[in-house]
Design a protein around this motif. Structure first.
Motif, PDB file in Angstrom:
ATOM      1  N   SER A  39     -16.452  28.377 -10.720  1.00 62.90           N
ATOM      2  CA  SER A  39     -17.048  28.345 -12.059  1.00 62.90           C
ATOM      3  C   SER A  39     -17.937  27.131 -12.276  1.00 62.90           C
ATOM      4  O   SER A  39     -18.728  27.100 -13.228  1.00 62.90           O
ATOM      5  N   THR A  40     -17.835  26.135 -11.398  1.00 66.85           N
ATOM      6  CA  THR A  40     -18.664  24.932 -11.534  1.00 66.85           C
ATOM      7  C   THR A  40     -20.094  25.147 -11.061  1.00 66.85           C
ATOM      8  O   THR A  40     -20.961  24.296 -11.281  1.00 66.85           O
ATOM      9  N   VAL A  41     -20.359  26.269 -10.403  1.00 70.19           N
ATOM     10  CA  VAL A  41     -21.703  26.568  -9.911  1.00 70.19           C
ATOM     11  C   VAL A  41     -22.445  27.405 -10.951  1.00 70.19           C
ATOM     12  O   VAL A  41     -21.933  28.415 -11.433  1.00 70.19           O
ATOM     13  N   THR A  42     -23.648  26.976 -11.295  1.00 69.30           N
ATOM     14  CA  THR A  42     -24.445  27.718 -12.268  1.00 69.30           C
ATOM     15  C   THR A  42     -25.035  28.962 -11.614  1.00 69.30           C
ATOM     16  O   THR A  42     -25.541  28.916 -10.501  1.00 69.30           O
ATOM     17  N   SER A  43     -24.970  30.070 -12.330  1.00 71.51           N
ATOM     18  CA  SER A  43     -25.522  31.327 -11.826  1.00 71.51           C
ATOM     19  C   SER A  43     -26.260  32.005 -12.970  1.00 71.51           C
ATOM     20  O   SER A  43     -25.648  32.594 -13.861  1.00 71.51           O
ATOM     21  N   ASN A  44     -27.586  31.909 -12.961  1.00 71.38           N
ATOM     22  CA  ASN A  44     -28.393  32.428 -14.063  1.00 71.38           C
ATOM     23  C   ASN A  44     -29.048  33.763 -13.759  1.00 71.38           C
ATOM     24  O   ASN A  44     -29.361  34.526 -14.678  1.00 71.38           O
ATOM     25  N   ASP A  45     -29.322  34.054 -12.489  1.00 69.86           N
ATOM     26  CA  ASP A  45     -29.952  35.320 -12.133  1.00 69.86           C
ATOM     27  C   ASP A  45     -28.940  36.462 -12.251  1.00 69.86           C
ATOM     28  O   ASP A  45     -27.740  36.279 -12.021  1.00 69.86           O
ATOM     29  N   VAL A  46     -29.435  37.643 -12.583  1.00 68.07           N
ATOM     30  CA  VAL A  46     -28.576  38.808 -12.833  1.00 68.07           C
ATOM     31  C   VAL A  46     -29.084  39.980 -12.016  1.00 68.07           C
ATOM     32  O   VAL A  46     -30.294  40.234 -11.964  1.00 68.07           O
ATOM     33  N   TYR A  47     -28.139  40.711 -11.392  1.00 71.78           N
ATOM     34  CA  TYR A  47     -28.506  41.855 -10.545  1.00 71.78           C
ATOM     35  C   TYR A  47     -27.723  43.085 -10.987  1.00 71.78           C
ATOM     36  O   TYR A  47     -26.506  43.032 -11.181  1.00 71.78           O
ATOM     37  N   TYR A  48     -28.436  44.212 -11.154  1.00 73.83           N
ATOM     38  CA  TYR A  48     -27.816  45.486 -11.528  1.00 73.83           C
ATOM     39  C   TYR A  48     -28.074  46.515 -10.427  1.00 73.83           C
ATOM     40  O   TYR A  48     -29.175  46.587  -9.862  1.00 73.83           O
ATOM     41  N   ARG A  49     -27.056  47.324 -10.193  1.00 72.51           N
ATOM     42  CA  ARG A  49     -27.192  48.426  -9.250  1.00 72.51           C
ATOM     43  C   ARG A  49     -26.415  49.640  -9.771  1.00 72.51           C
ATOM     44  O   ARG A  49     -27.004  50.661 -10.112  1.00 72.51           O
ATOM     45  N   ASP A  50     -25.094  49.536  -9.857  1.00 74.58           N
ATOM     46  CA  ASP A  50     -24.296  50.654 -10.351  1.00 74.58           C
ATOM     47  C   ASP A  50     -24.689  51.032 -11.771  1.00 74.58           C
ATOM     48  O   ASP A  50     -24.612  52.210 -12.161  1.00 74.58           O
TER      49      ASP A  50
END
Length: 450
Positions: A75-86
């Motif tokens: 949780s300490t790593v920032t993750s801003n990009d978002v990916y959709y598939r299903d």
């Protein structure tokens, strides 16, 4: 006057002697003085402090992205990009011919936009064994108007009707989202199980029709990154890369042997990363130590924790270290080592600015970023552009740029540098340097204007 020519004395005419002496004096004078008549400019090189090796750099299209709603790990790593598939399979966004429902793509774009990240998606046309096939409240993955191979539930990949419907879908998506700055990339999808470009049942697509499927996506999104899964045959993938300048690569099996990818067996595909992005996600049986090695070896830009087979807390020390290394080194990790300026500047002058960069990551940035220099005094700032210096920087780079610095009055100025998205969408790039300010810049030092 006599000169010695071998063992023979010869007489030099006096006019030739005078001309020769004058030419020598002129040459020595030019060598001793600059042609401009101005003294050499005194310069100062400012060395910028590096950030820690594992410092979090939440830049777009690098490192970890969010996959199917999974939170970042750890949780300490920032993750801003978002990916959709299903969420955005074909039958869900087009339940009937030309009956569009793009609300979920809109939701993905909004999610990424709220975080300041980029959105990416893949449209699947066929998903054997997937969860939505067992939900009566969800539409089928393959829309009812798409032709099937006789006696199967597999789309008829080579039928003109399939290709026409796919091209129509991509054209509509391109019209809606092709210029949206929140959209970072599109997986080609479309063909094969899960849109991964491999089939277990039925006939495979022809190369000509496969290229048509790819080109429908690249034509719809000419200014975006488009990715094709590397489970395709090598020669086909190379042909698709040659035909589509904005086409990059993807594999869905980071941390498994050879990533189950054709990239691992072909040196030509292994060179594509120099100009084309290579995105990935963790394999469901991934080894984090092997995955970290593959990030470096194959120059992976992004990876996901959406379907990791293990809980981060359960990893041993070696695995946890490898996983952290994979996150930190995936994609670009750019550091400004030094910046050289004149010690003093004449008001209104043009100056030479030299920069030295190093990329500590596994891959370059494939997008345009504008390097900007800001001079600040008494709350007033003047900013000049040093241009697009960073796209394609693989290892290290030195640049020299001459810029005008108008509007600077006499006095001492603080100097800072920032790397800015020219579209104004993304936050200034996080560099692998210490001392980032709230505005996203990095202080260099100070210079005087006379």
């Amino acid at each position: 006057m006599r000169t010695r020519d071998g063992d023979r004395l010869t007489r030099m005419p006096w006019r030739a002697l005078v001309a020769s002496t004058a030419a020598l004096v002129v040459a020595l004078t030019l060598a001793a003085s600059p042609s401009t008549g101005r003294p050499p400019v005194s310069e100062r090189t400012f060395a910028l402090a590096p950030a820690g090796a594992g410092a979090d750099l939440p830049n777009p299209l690098r490192g970890q992205y969010r996959w199917f709603g999974a939170e970042p790990t750890p949780s300490t790593v920032t993750s801003n990009d978002v990916y959709y598939r299903d969420q955005v399979y074909w039958g869900r966004i087009e339940k009937a011919d030309n009956a569009w429902d793009f609300s979920l793509i809109d939701a993905g774009l909004a999610d990424a936009g709220a975080r300041g990240g980029k959105f990416g998606f893949r449209v699947m046309a066929y998903c054997p064994g997937c969860w939505m096939n067992f939900r009566a409240d969800f539409p089928a993955v393959t829309p009812p108007f798409v032709a099937l191979q006789p006696g199967t539930d597999v789309p008829d990949w080579n039928s003109p009707a399939f290709l026409a419907q796919w091209q129509e879908l991509m054209a509509e998506l391109g019209r809606r989202y092709g210029d949206d700055p929140r959209l970072g990339y599109v997986d080609v999808g479309g063909y094969g199980s899960y849109g991964e470009w491999h089939v277990g049942d039925g006939a495979r697509i022809s190369d000509a029709n496969g290229l048509a499927v790819v080109e429908a996506v690249t034509n719809a999104f000419p200014t975006k990154h488009v990715l094709i899964n590397t489970m395709t045959p090598v020669e086909f993938t190379l042909a698709a890369l040659r035909a589509n300048p904005n086409l990059g690569l993807r594999t869905d099996s980071l941390g498994c042997p050879d990533m189950y990818s054709m990239v691992a067996v072909d040196k030509r595909l292994q060179k594509a990363w120099r100009t084309r992005p290579f995105f990935s996600e963790w394999c469901t049986r991934a080894d984090p130590v092997l995955g970290a090695q593959q990030v470096r070896r194959f120059h992976v830009s992004t990876l996901s924790s959406g379907n990791m087979p293990w809980d981060h807390a359960s990893l041993d020390a070696r695995q946890r270290s490898a996983y952290a290394t994979a996150l930190a080194t995936a994609g670009y990790r750019l550091r400004l080592r030094s910046l050289t300026l004149p010690r003093s500047i004449d008001a209104g002058d043009r100056i030479a600015v030299r920069t030295s960069w190093v990329n500590q990551g596994s891959a370059p940035t494939y997008d345009r970023w504008d390097v900007r220099l800001t001079f600040t005094r008494n709350g007033t700032a003047t900013t000049v552009s040093l241009g697009d210096q960073l796209r394609g920087v693989i290892d290290s780079s030195r640049r020299r740029t001459r810029v005008a610095v108008p509007g600077l009055r006499k006095g001492r100025y603080d100097v800072s540098v920032s790397v800015v998205d020219p579209t104004g969408y993304s936050a200034p790039m996080y560099l692998a340097n210490a001392g980032r300010t709230s505005s996203g810049s990095y202080r260099v030092g100070s210079v005087s204007v006379r």
